[in-house]
Design an enzyme around this catalytic site. Structure first.
Site, mmCIF file in Angstrom:
data_model
loop_
_atom_site.group_PDB
_atom_site.id
_atom_site.type_symbol
_atom_site.label_atom_id
_atom_site.label_comp_id
_atom_site.label_asym_id
_atom_site.label_seq_id
_atom_site.Cartn_x
_atom_site.Cartn_y
_atom_site.Cartn_z
ATOM 1 C CE LYS A 120 -0.010 -4.558 2.965
ATOM 2 N NZ LYS A 120 -0.435 -5.868 2.396
ATOM 3 C CB THR A 138 -0.890 -0.008 1.264
ATOM 4 O OG1 THR A 138 -1.509 1.263 1.401
ATOM 5 C CG2 THR A 138 -0.084 -0.273 2.537
ATOM 6 C CG ASP A 139 -1.123 5.013 -0.904
ATOM 7 O OD1 ASP A 139 -1.662 4.389 0.025
ATOM 8 O OD2 ASP A 139 -1.728 5.891 -1.570
ATOM 9 C CD GLU A 140 -3.244 3.558 4.684
ATOM 10 O OE1 GLU A 140 -2.951 3.485 5.888
ATOM 11 O OE2 GLU A 140 -4.400 3.572 4.264
ATOM 12 C CE1 TYR A 200 -3.330 -2.578 5.802
ATOM 13 C CE2 TYR A 200 -3.180 -0.230 5.325
ATOM 14 C CZ TYR A 200 -3.269 -1.541 4.881
ATOM 15 O OH TYR A 200 -3.304 -1.812 3.538
HETATM 16 P P1 NAD Z 1 -9.785 -7.101 2.308
HETATM 17 O O1 NAD Z 1 -9.760 -6.824 3.765
HETATM 18 O O2 NAD Z 1 -11.005 -6.804 1.520
HETATM 19 O O3 NAD Z 1 -9.438 -8.643 2.050
HETATM 20 C C1 NAD Z 1 -8.434 -9.319 2.758
HETATM 21 C C2 NAD Z 1 -8.611 -10.810 2.525
HETATM 22 O O4 NAD Z 1 -7.563 -11.491 3.226
HETATM 23 C C3 NAD Z 1 -9.945 -11.360 3.047
HETATM 24 O O5 NAD Z 1 -10.519 -12.200 2.084
HETATM 25 C C4 NAD Z 1 -9.531 -12.145 4.290
HETATM 26 O O6 NAD Z 1 -10.378 -13.240 4.561
HETATM 27 C C5 NAD Z 1 -8.129 -12.588 3.924
HETATM 28 N N1 NAD Z 1 -7.310 -12.875 5.108
HETATM 29 C C6 NAD Z 1 -7.161 -12.097 6.210
HETATM 30 N N2 NAD Z 1 -6.359 -12.704 7.105
HETATM 31 C C7 NAD Z 1 -5.960 -13.881 6.536
HETATM 32 C C8 NAD Z 1 -5.109 -14.939 6.949
HETATM 33 N N3 NAD Z 1 -4.518 -14.921 8.156
HETATM 34 N N4 NAD Z 1 -4.916 -15.986 6.132
HETATM 35 C C9 NAD Z 1 -5.531 -16.020 4.909
HETATM 36 N N5 NAD Z 1 -6.359 -15.052 4.469
HETATM 37 C C10 NAD Z 1 -6.568 -13.995 5.271
HETATM 38 O O7 NAD Z 1 -8.521 -6.338 1.719
HETATM 39 P P2 NAD Z 1 -8.330 -5.566 0.328
HETATM 40 O O8 NAD Z 1 -8.801 -4.188 0.493
HETATM 41 O O9 NAD Z 1 -8.829 -6.409 -0.763
HETATM 42 O O10 NAD Z 1 -6.730 -5.515 0.291
HETATM 43 C C11 NAD Z 1 -5.984 -6.595 -0.258
HETATM 44 C C12 NAD Z 1 -4.501 -6.264 -0.189
HETATM 45 O O11 NAD Z 1 -4.246 -5.070 -0.901
HETATM 46 C C13 NAD Z 1 -4.000 -6.028 1.242
HETATM 47 O O12 NAD Z 1 -2.729 -6.598 1.339
HETATM 48 C C14 NAD Z 1 -3.942 -4.515 1.364
HETATM 49 O O13 NAD Z 1 -2.954 -4.129 2.282
HETATM 50 C C15 NAD Z 1 -3.593 -4.126 -0.056
HETATM 51 N N6 NAD Z 1 -4.050 -2.796 -0.485
HETATM 52 C C16 NAD Z 1 -5.371 -2.433 -0.326
HETATM 53 C C17 NAD Z 1 -5.799 -1.200 -0.817
HETATM 54 C C18 NAD Z 1 -7.240 -0.757 -0.695
HETATM 55 O O14 NAD Z 1 -7.551 0.402 -1.002
HETATM 56 N N7 NAD Z 1 -8.162 -1.612 -0.296
HETATM 57 C C19 NAD Z 1 -4.886 -0.334 -1.443
HETATM 58 C C20 NAD Z 1 -3.551 -0.743 -1.564
HETATM 59 C C21 NAD Z 1 -3.153 -1.971 -1.104
HETATM 60 O O1 DAU Z 2 -4.078 4.058 0.603
HETATM 61 C C1 DAU Z 2 -4.333 2.689 0.527
HETATM 62 C C2 DAU Z 2 -5.148 2.248 1.705
HETATM 63 O O2 DAU Z 2 -6.468 2.747 1.517
HETATM 64 C C3 DAU Z 2 -5.180 0.740 1.881
HETATM 65 O O3 DAU Z 2 -3.884 0.283 2.165
HETATM 66 C C4 DAU Z 2 -6.134 0.337 3.013
HETATM 67 O O4 DAU Z 2 -6.221 -1.074 3.098
HETATM 68 C C5 DAU Z 2 -7.492 0.932 2.738
HETATM 69 O O5 DAU Z 2 -8.356 0.655 3.820
HETATM 70 C C6 DAU Z 2 -7.399 2.444 2.511
HETATM 71 O O6 DAU Z 2 -7.063 3.131 3.744
HETATM 72 P P1 DAU Z 2 -7.788 4.481 4.196
HETATM 73 O O7 DAU Z 2 -7.640 4.608 5.644
HETATM 74 O O8 DAU Z 2 -7.352 5.631 3.357
HETATM 75 O O9 DAU Z 2 -9.308 4.111 3.761
HETATM 76 P P2 DAU Z 2 -10.723 4.360 4.501
HETATM 77 O O10 DAU Z 2 -11.774 3.980 3.513
HETATM 78 O O11 DAU Z 2 -10.759 3.764 5.846
HETATM 79 O O12 DAU Z 2 -10.745 5.947 4.675
HETATM 80 C C7 DAU Z 2 -10.642 6.833 3.570
HETATM 81 C C8 DAU Z 2 -10.597 8.254 4.117
HETATM 82 O O13 DAU Z 2 -11.901 8.557 4.664
HETATM 83 C C9 DAU Z 2 -9.628 8.449 5.250
HETATM 84 O O14 DAU Z 2 -9.059 9.746 5.171
HETATM 85 C C10 DAU Z 2 -10.477 8.337 6.511
HETATM 86 C C11 DAU Z 2 -11.830 8.880 6.066
HETATM 87 N N1 DAU Z 2 -13.007 8.268 6.713
HETATM 88 C C12 DAU Z 2 -13.114 6.905 6.717
HETATM 89 C C13 DAU Z 2 -14.186 6.275 7.300
HETATM 90 C C14 DAU Z 2 -14.291 4.773 7.317
HETATM 91 C C15 DAU Z 2 -13.995 9.062 7.273
HETATM 92 O O15 DAU Z 2 -13.927 10.308 7.230
HETATM 93 N N2 DAU Z 2 -15.067 8.439 7.853
HETATM 94 C C16 DAU Z 2 -15.206 7.082 7.898
HETATM 95 O O16 DAU Z 2 -16.209 6.573 8.463
#
Ligand code: NAD
Ligand code: DAU
Length: 377
Positions: free
Chosen positions: A187, A135-137, A183
């Site tokens: 990562k 992730t970019d985080e 988190y």
């Molecule tokens: P998600 O939470 O929707 O899905 C995570 C999946 O991993 C789920 O299906 C869960 O059951 C599985 N999982 C969790 N713990 C596990 C374990 N111990 N063993 C096997 N499976 C397990 O997540 P997502 O948003 O689809 O993100 C997927 C990946 O991409 C993550 O690594 C996250 O850090 C990365 N990522 C997410 C975003 C985003 O915006 N969602 C952006 C950049 C990177």
């Molecule tokens: O940047 C990549 C990341 O983006 C991924 O690595 C993470 O897995 C993914 O969850 C996401 O993280 P964020 O924290 O940016 O996403 P979230 O949807 O939780 O929040 C987006 C923005 O909105 C953030 O600035 C927090 C704000 N927010 C979020 C929630 C859930 C609110 O203001 N209210 C809310 O209820």
């Protein structure tokens, strides 16, 4: 060419889009989806591919080293695309240990199992690849400034449409790691282990760091699906702080396409940033969501704006994320396929058309979690 690819976390949001893409695009590959099915994993996300002959599901925990060893060997895995993780920042603030266990120990177990299996083969690492999705985080937060006079660093389609950048700096592949939440710390740690396995054991790895994804099948604890669902139920929309934080949004299928491309064509040992040069201030994005949902539900303009409630900020809330994805564009020709306006319309429509999907996962335990999370905010 026949290949056996292990995709971890394939029942989650991004994983399910990647599994669908790979199963449909590569009938000659065996795609093994390994997932523990935590609260975030949902096999209903994959109904359309579950009967395909090149798809197998295995329920397992990535932190279970023996299980990882067994699966690598039994399925004769030659490529791993690792997405399984705990992914929600707010949950990591409440329960950091689960994040360390899954994201750090889980990744390490998978790396070790892949290493042992591949090193046991006569050809060793030849033709193998371990792709780690990050992730970019991990880069921390960028300075946030007023957009006037700032030019985007982008040369891609997105900036050609003149989108605003909220600062002069962008995350590049060389930006120093500076994670702030449990988190992102977990990562970052997993990314370091992946690179350490490359440098120490010669494992053929590639790492990508992507910006915020949006689209169908995202668990409704994340901003976009949470707010769409809350508007539908006439619930408050909890905006953290003043809603001024900036995120860089990418349609999930564009992320899946980038992963496919980098898995096949990216250079070994490299890192690629993935993002669409699409920065949005939370409050502006929230207003777009509100007006889109209201329009599609036939409500008058501005009808759901009063649901906005400014609540206590997320601790350690990163001010701005913005990805510079020029390396990926210039080396491999990737660019996002969708303009944000088109992507958000598609996304809102999908959640409104698939209310049963959301209702199935937001009952019971989730309801309790939600109430506790927002109590007193
Ligand atoms: P998600 O939470 O929707 O899905 C995570 C999946 O991993 C789920 O299906 C869960 O059951 C599985 N999982 C969790 N713990 C596990 C374990 N111990 N063993 C096997 N499976 C397990 O997540 P997502 O948003 O689809 O993100 C997927 C990946 O991409 C993550 O690594 C996250 O850090 C990365 N990522 C997410 C975003 C985003 O915006 N969602 C952006 C950049 C990177
Ligand atoms: O940047 C990549 C990341 O983006 C991924 O690595 C993470 O897995 C993914 O969850 C996401 O993280 P964020 O924290 O940016 O996403 P979230 O949807 O939780 O929040 C987006 C923005 O909105 C953030 O600035 C927090 C704000 N927010 C979020 C929630 C859930 C609110 O203001 N209210 C809310 O209820």
């Amino acid at each position: 060419m026949k290949r056996n690819i292990l995709i971890t976390g394939g029942a989650g949001f991004i994983g399910s889009h990647l599994v669908r893409l790979m199963v449909n695009r590569y009938p000659e590959y065996n795609i093994v989806n390994l997932d523990l099915l935590t609260y975030a994993g949902n096999l209903a996300n994959l109904k359309d591919v579950e009967h395909k002959p090149n798809y197998t599901f295995v329920k397992a925990d990535i932190a279970d080293l023996d299980a990882m060893r067994r699966i690598m060997k039994e399925c004769e895995i030659d490529g791993v695309i690792h997405l399984a993780a705990e992914s929600h920042v707010d949950r990591s603030i409440r329960d950091p240990f689960t994040f360390a266990r899954t994201n750090v120990m889980g990744t390490l177990s998978l790396l070790q199992a892949a290493r042992e299996y591949w090193e046991s083969l006569p050809e060793k690492y030849e033709g193998k690849r371990f792709y780690h999705v990050s992730t970019d985080e991990v880069y921390g937060a960028l300075e946030l400034s007023h957009p006037e006079g700032i030019e985007s660093a982008s040369t891609t389609k997105a900036s050609a449409h003149g989108h605003t950048a909220y600062g002069k700096e962008f995350f590049t592949e060389n930006t120093k790691y500076d994670p702030h939440s449990p988190y992102s710390a977990s990562k970052a740690s997993s990314d370091h282990f992946v690179r350490a396995y490359h440098d120490t054991y010669g494992m053929p790895v590639v790492v990508t760091n992507c910006s915020n994804n949006y689209g169908p099948y995202q668990f409704p604890e994340k901003l976009i699906p949470l707010f769409i669902n809350n508007i539908r139920h006439r619930r408050e929309l909890p905006v953290y702080g003043k809603g001024e934080n900036v995120r860089d949004w990418l349609y999930v299928e564009d992320h899946a396409r980038a992963i496919d491309l980098i898995f096949h064509k990216g250079r070994e040992g490299e890192t690629y940033n993935i993002g669409g040069f699409n920065e949005w201030k939370n409050i502006d994005l929230i207003k777009v969501i509100i007006s889109t949902v209201d329009r599609l539900l036939g409500n008058p303009e501005g009808y759901s704006l009063p649901l906005i409630k400014f609540v206590t900020d997320r601790p350690g809330h990163d001010s701005r994320y913005a990805i510079d994805s020029r390396k990926l564009h210039e080396e491999l020709g990737w660019e996002p396929s969708l303009q944000f306006e088109e992507g958000i319309e598609k996304t809102v429509r999908w959640y409104l058309d698939n209310q049963q999907w959301i209702d199935n996962i937001t009952s019971g335990a989730y309801e309790k979690y939600y109430e506790e999370m927002y109590a007193g905010r």
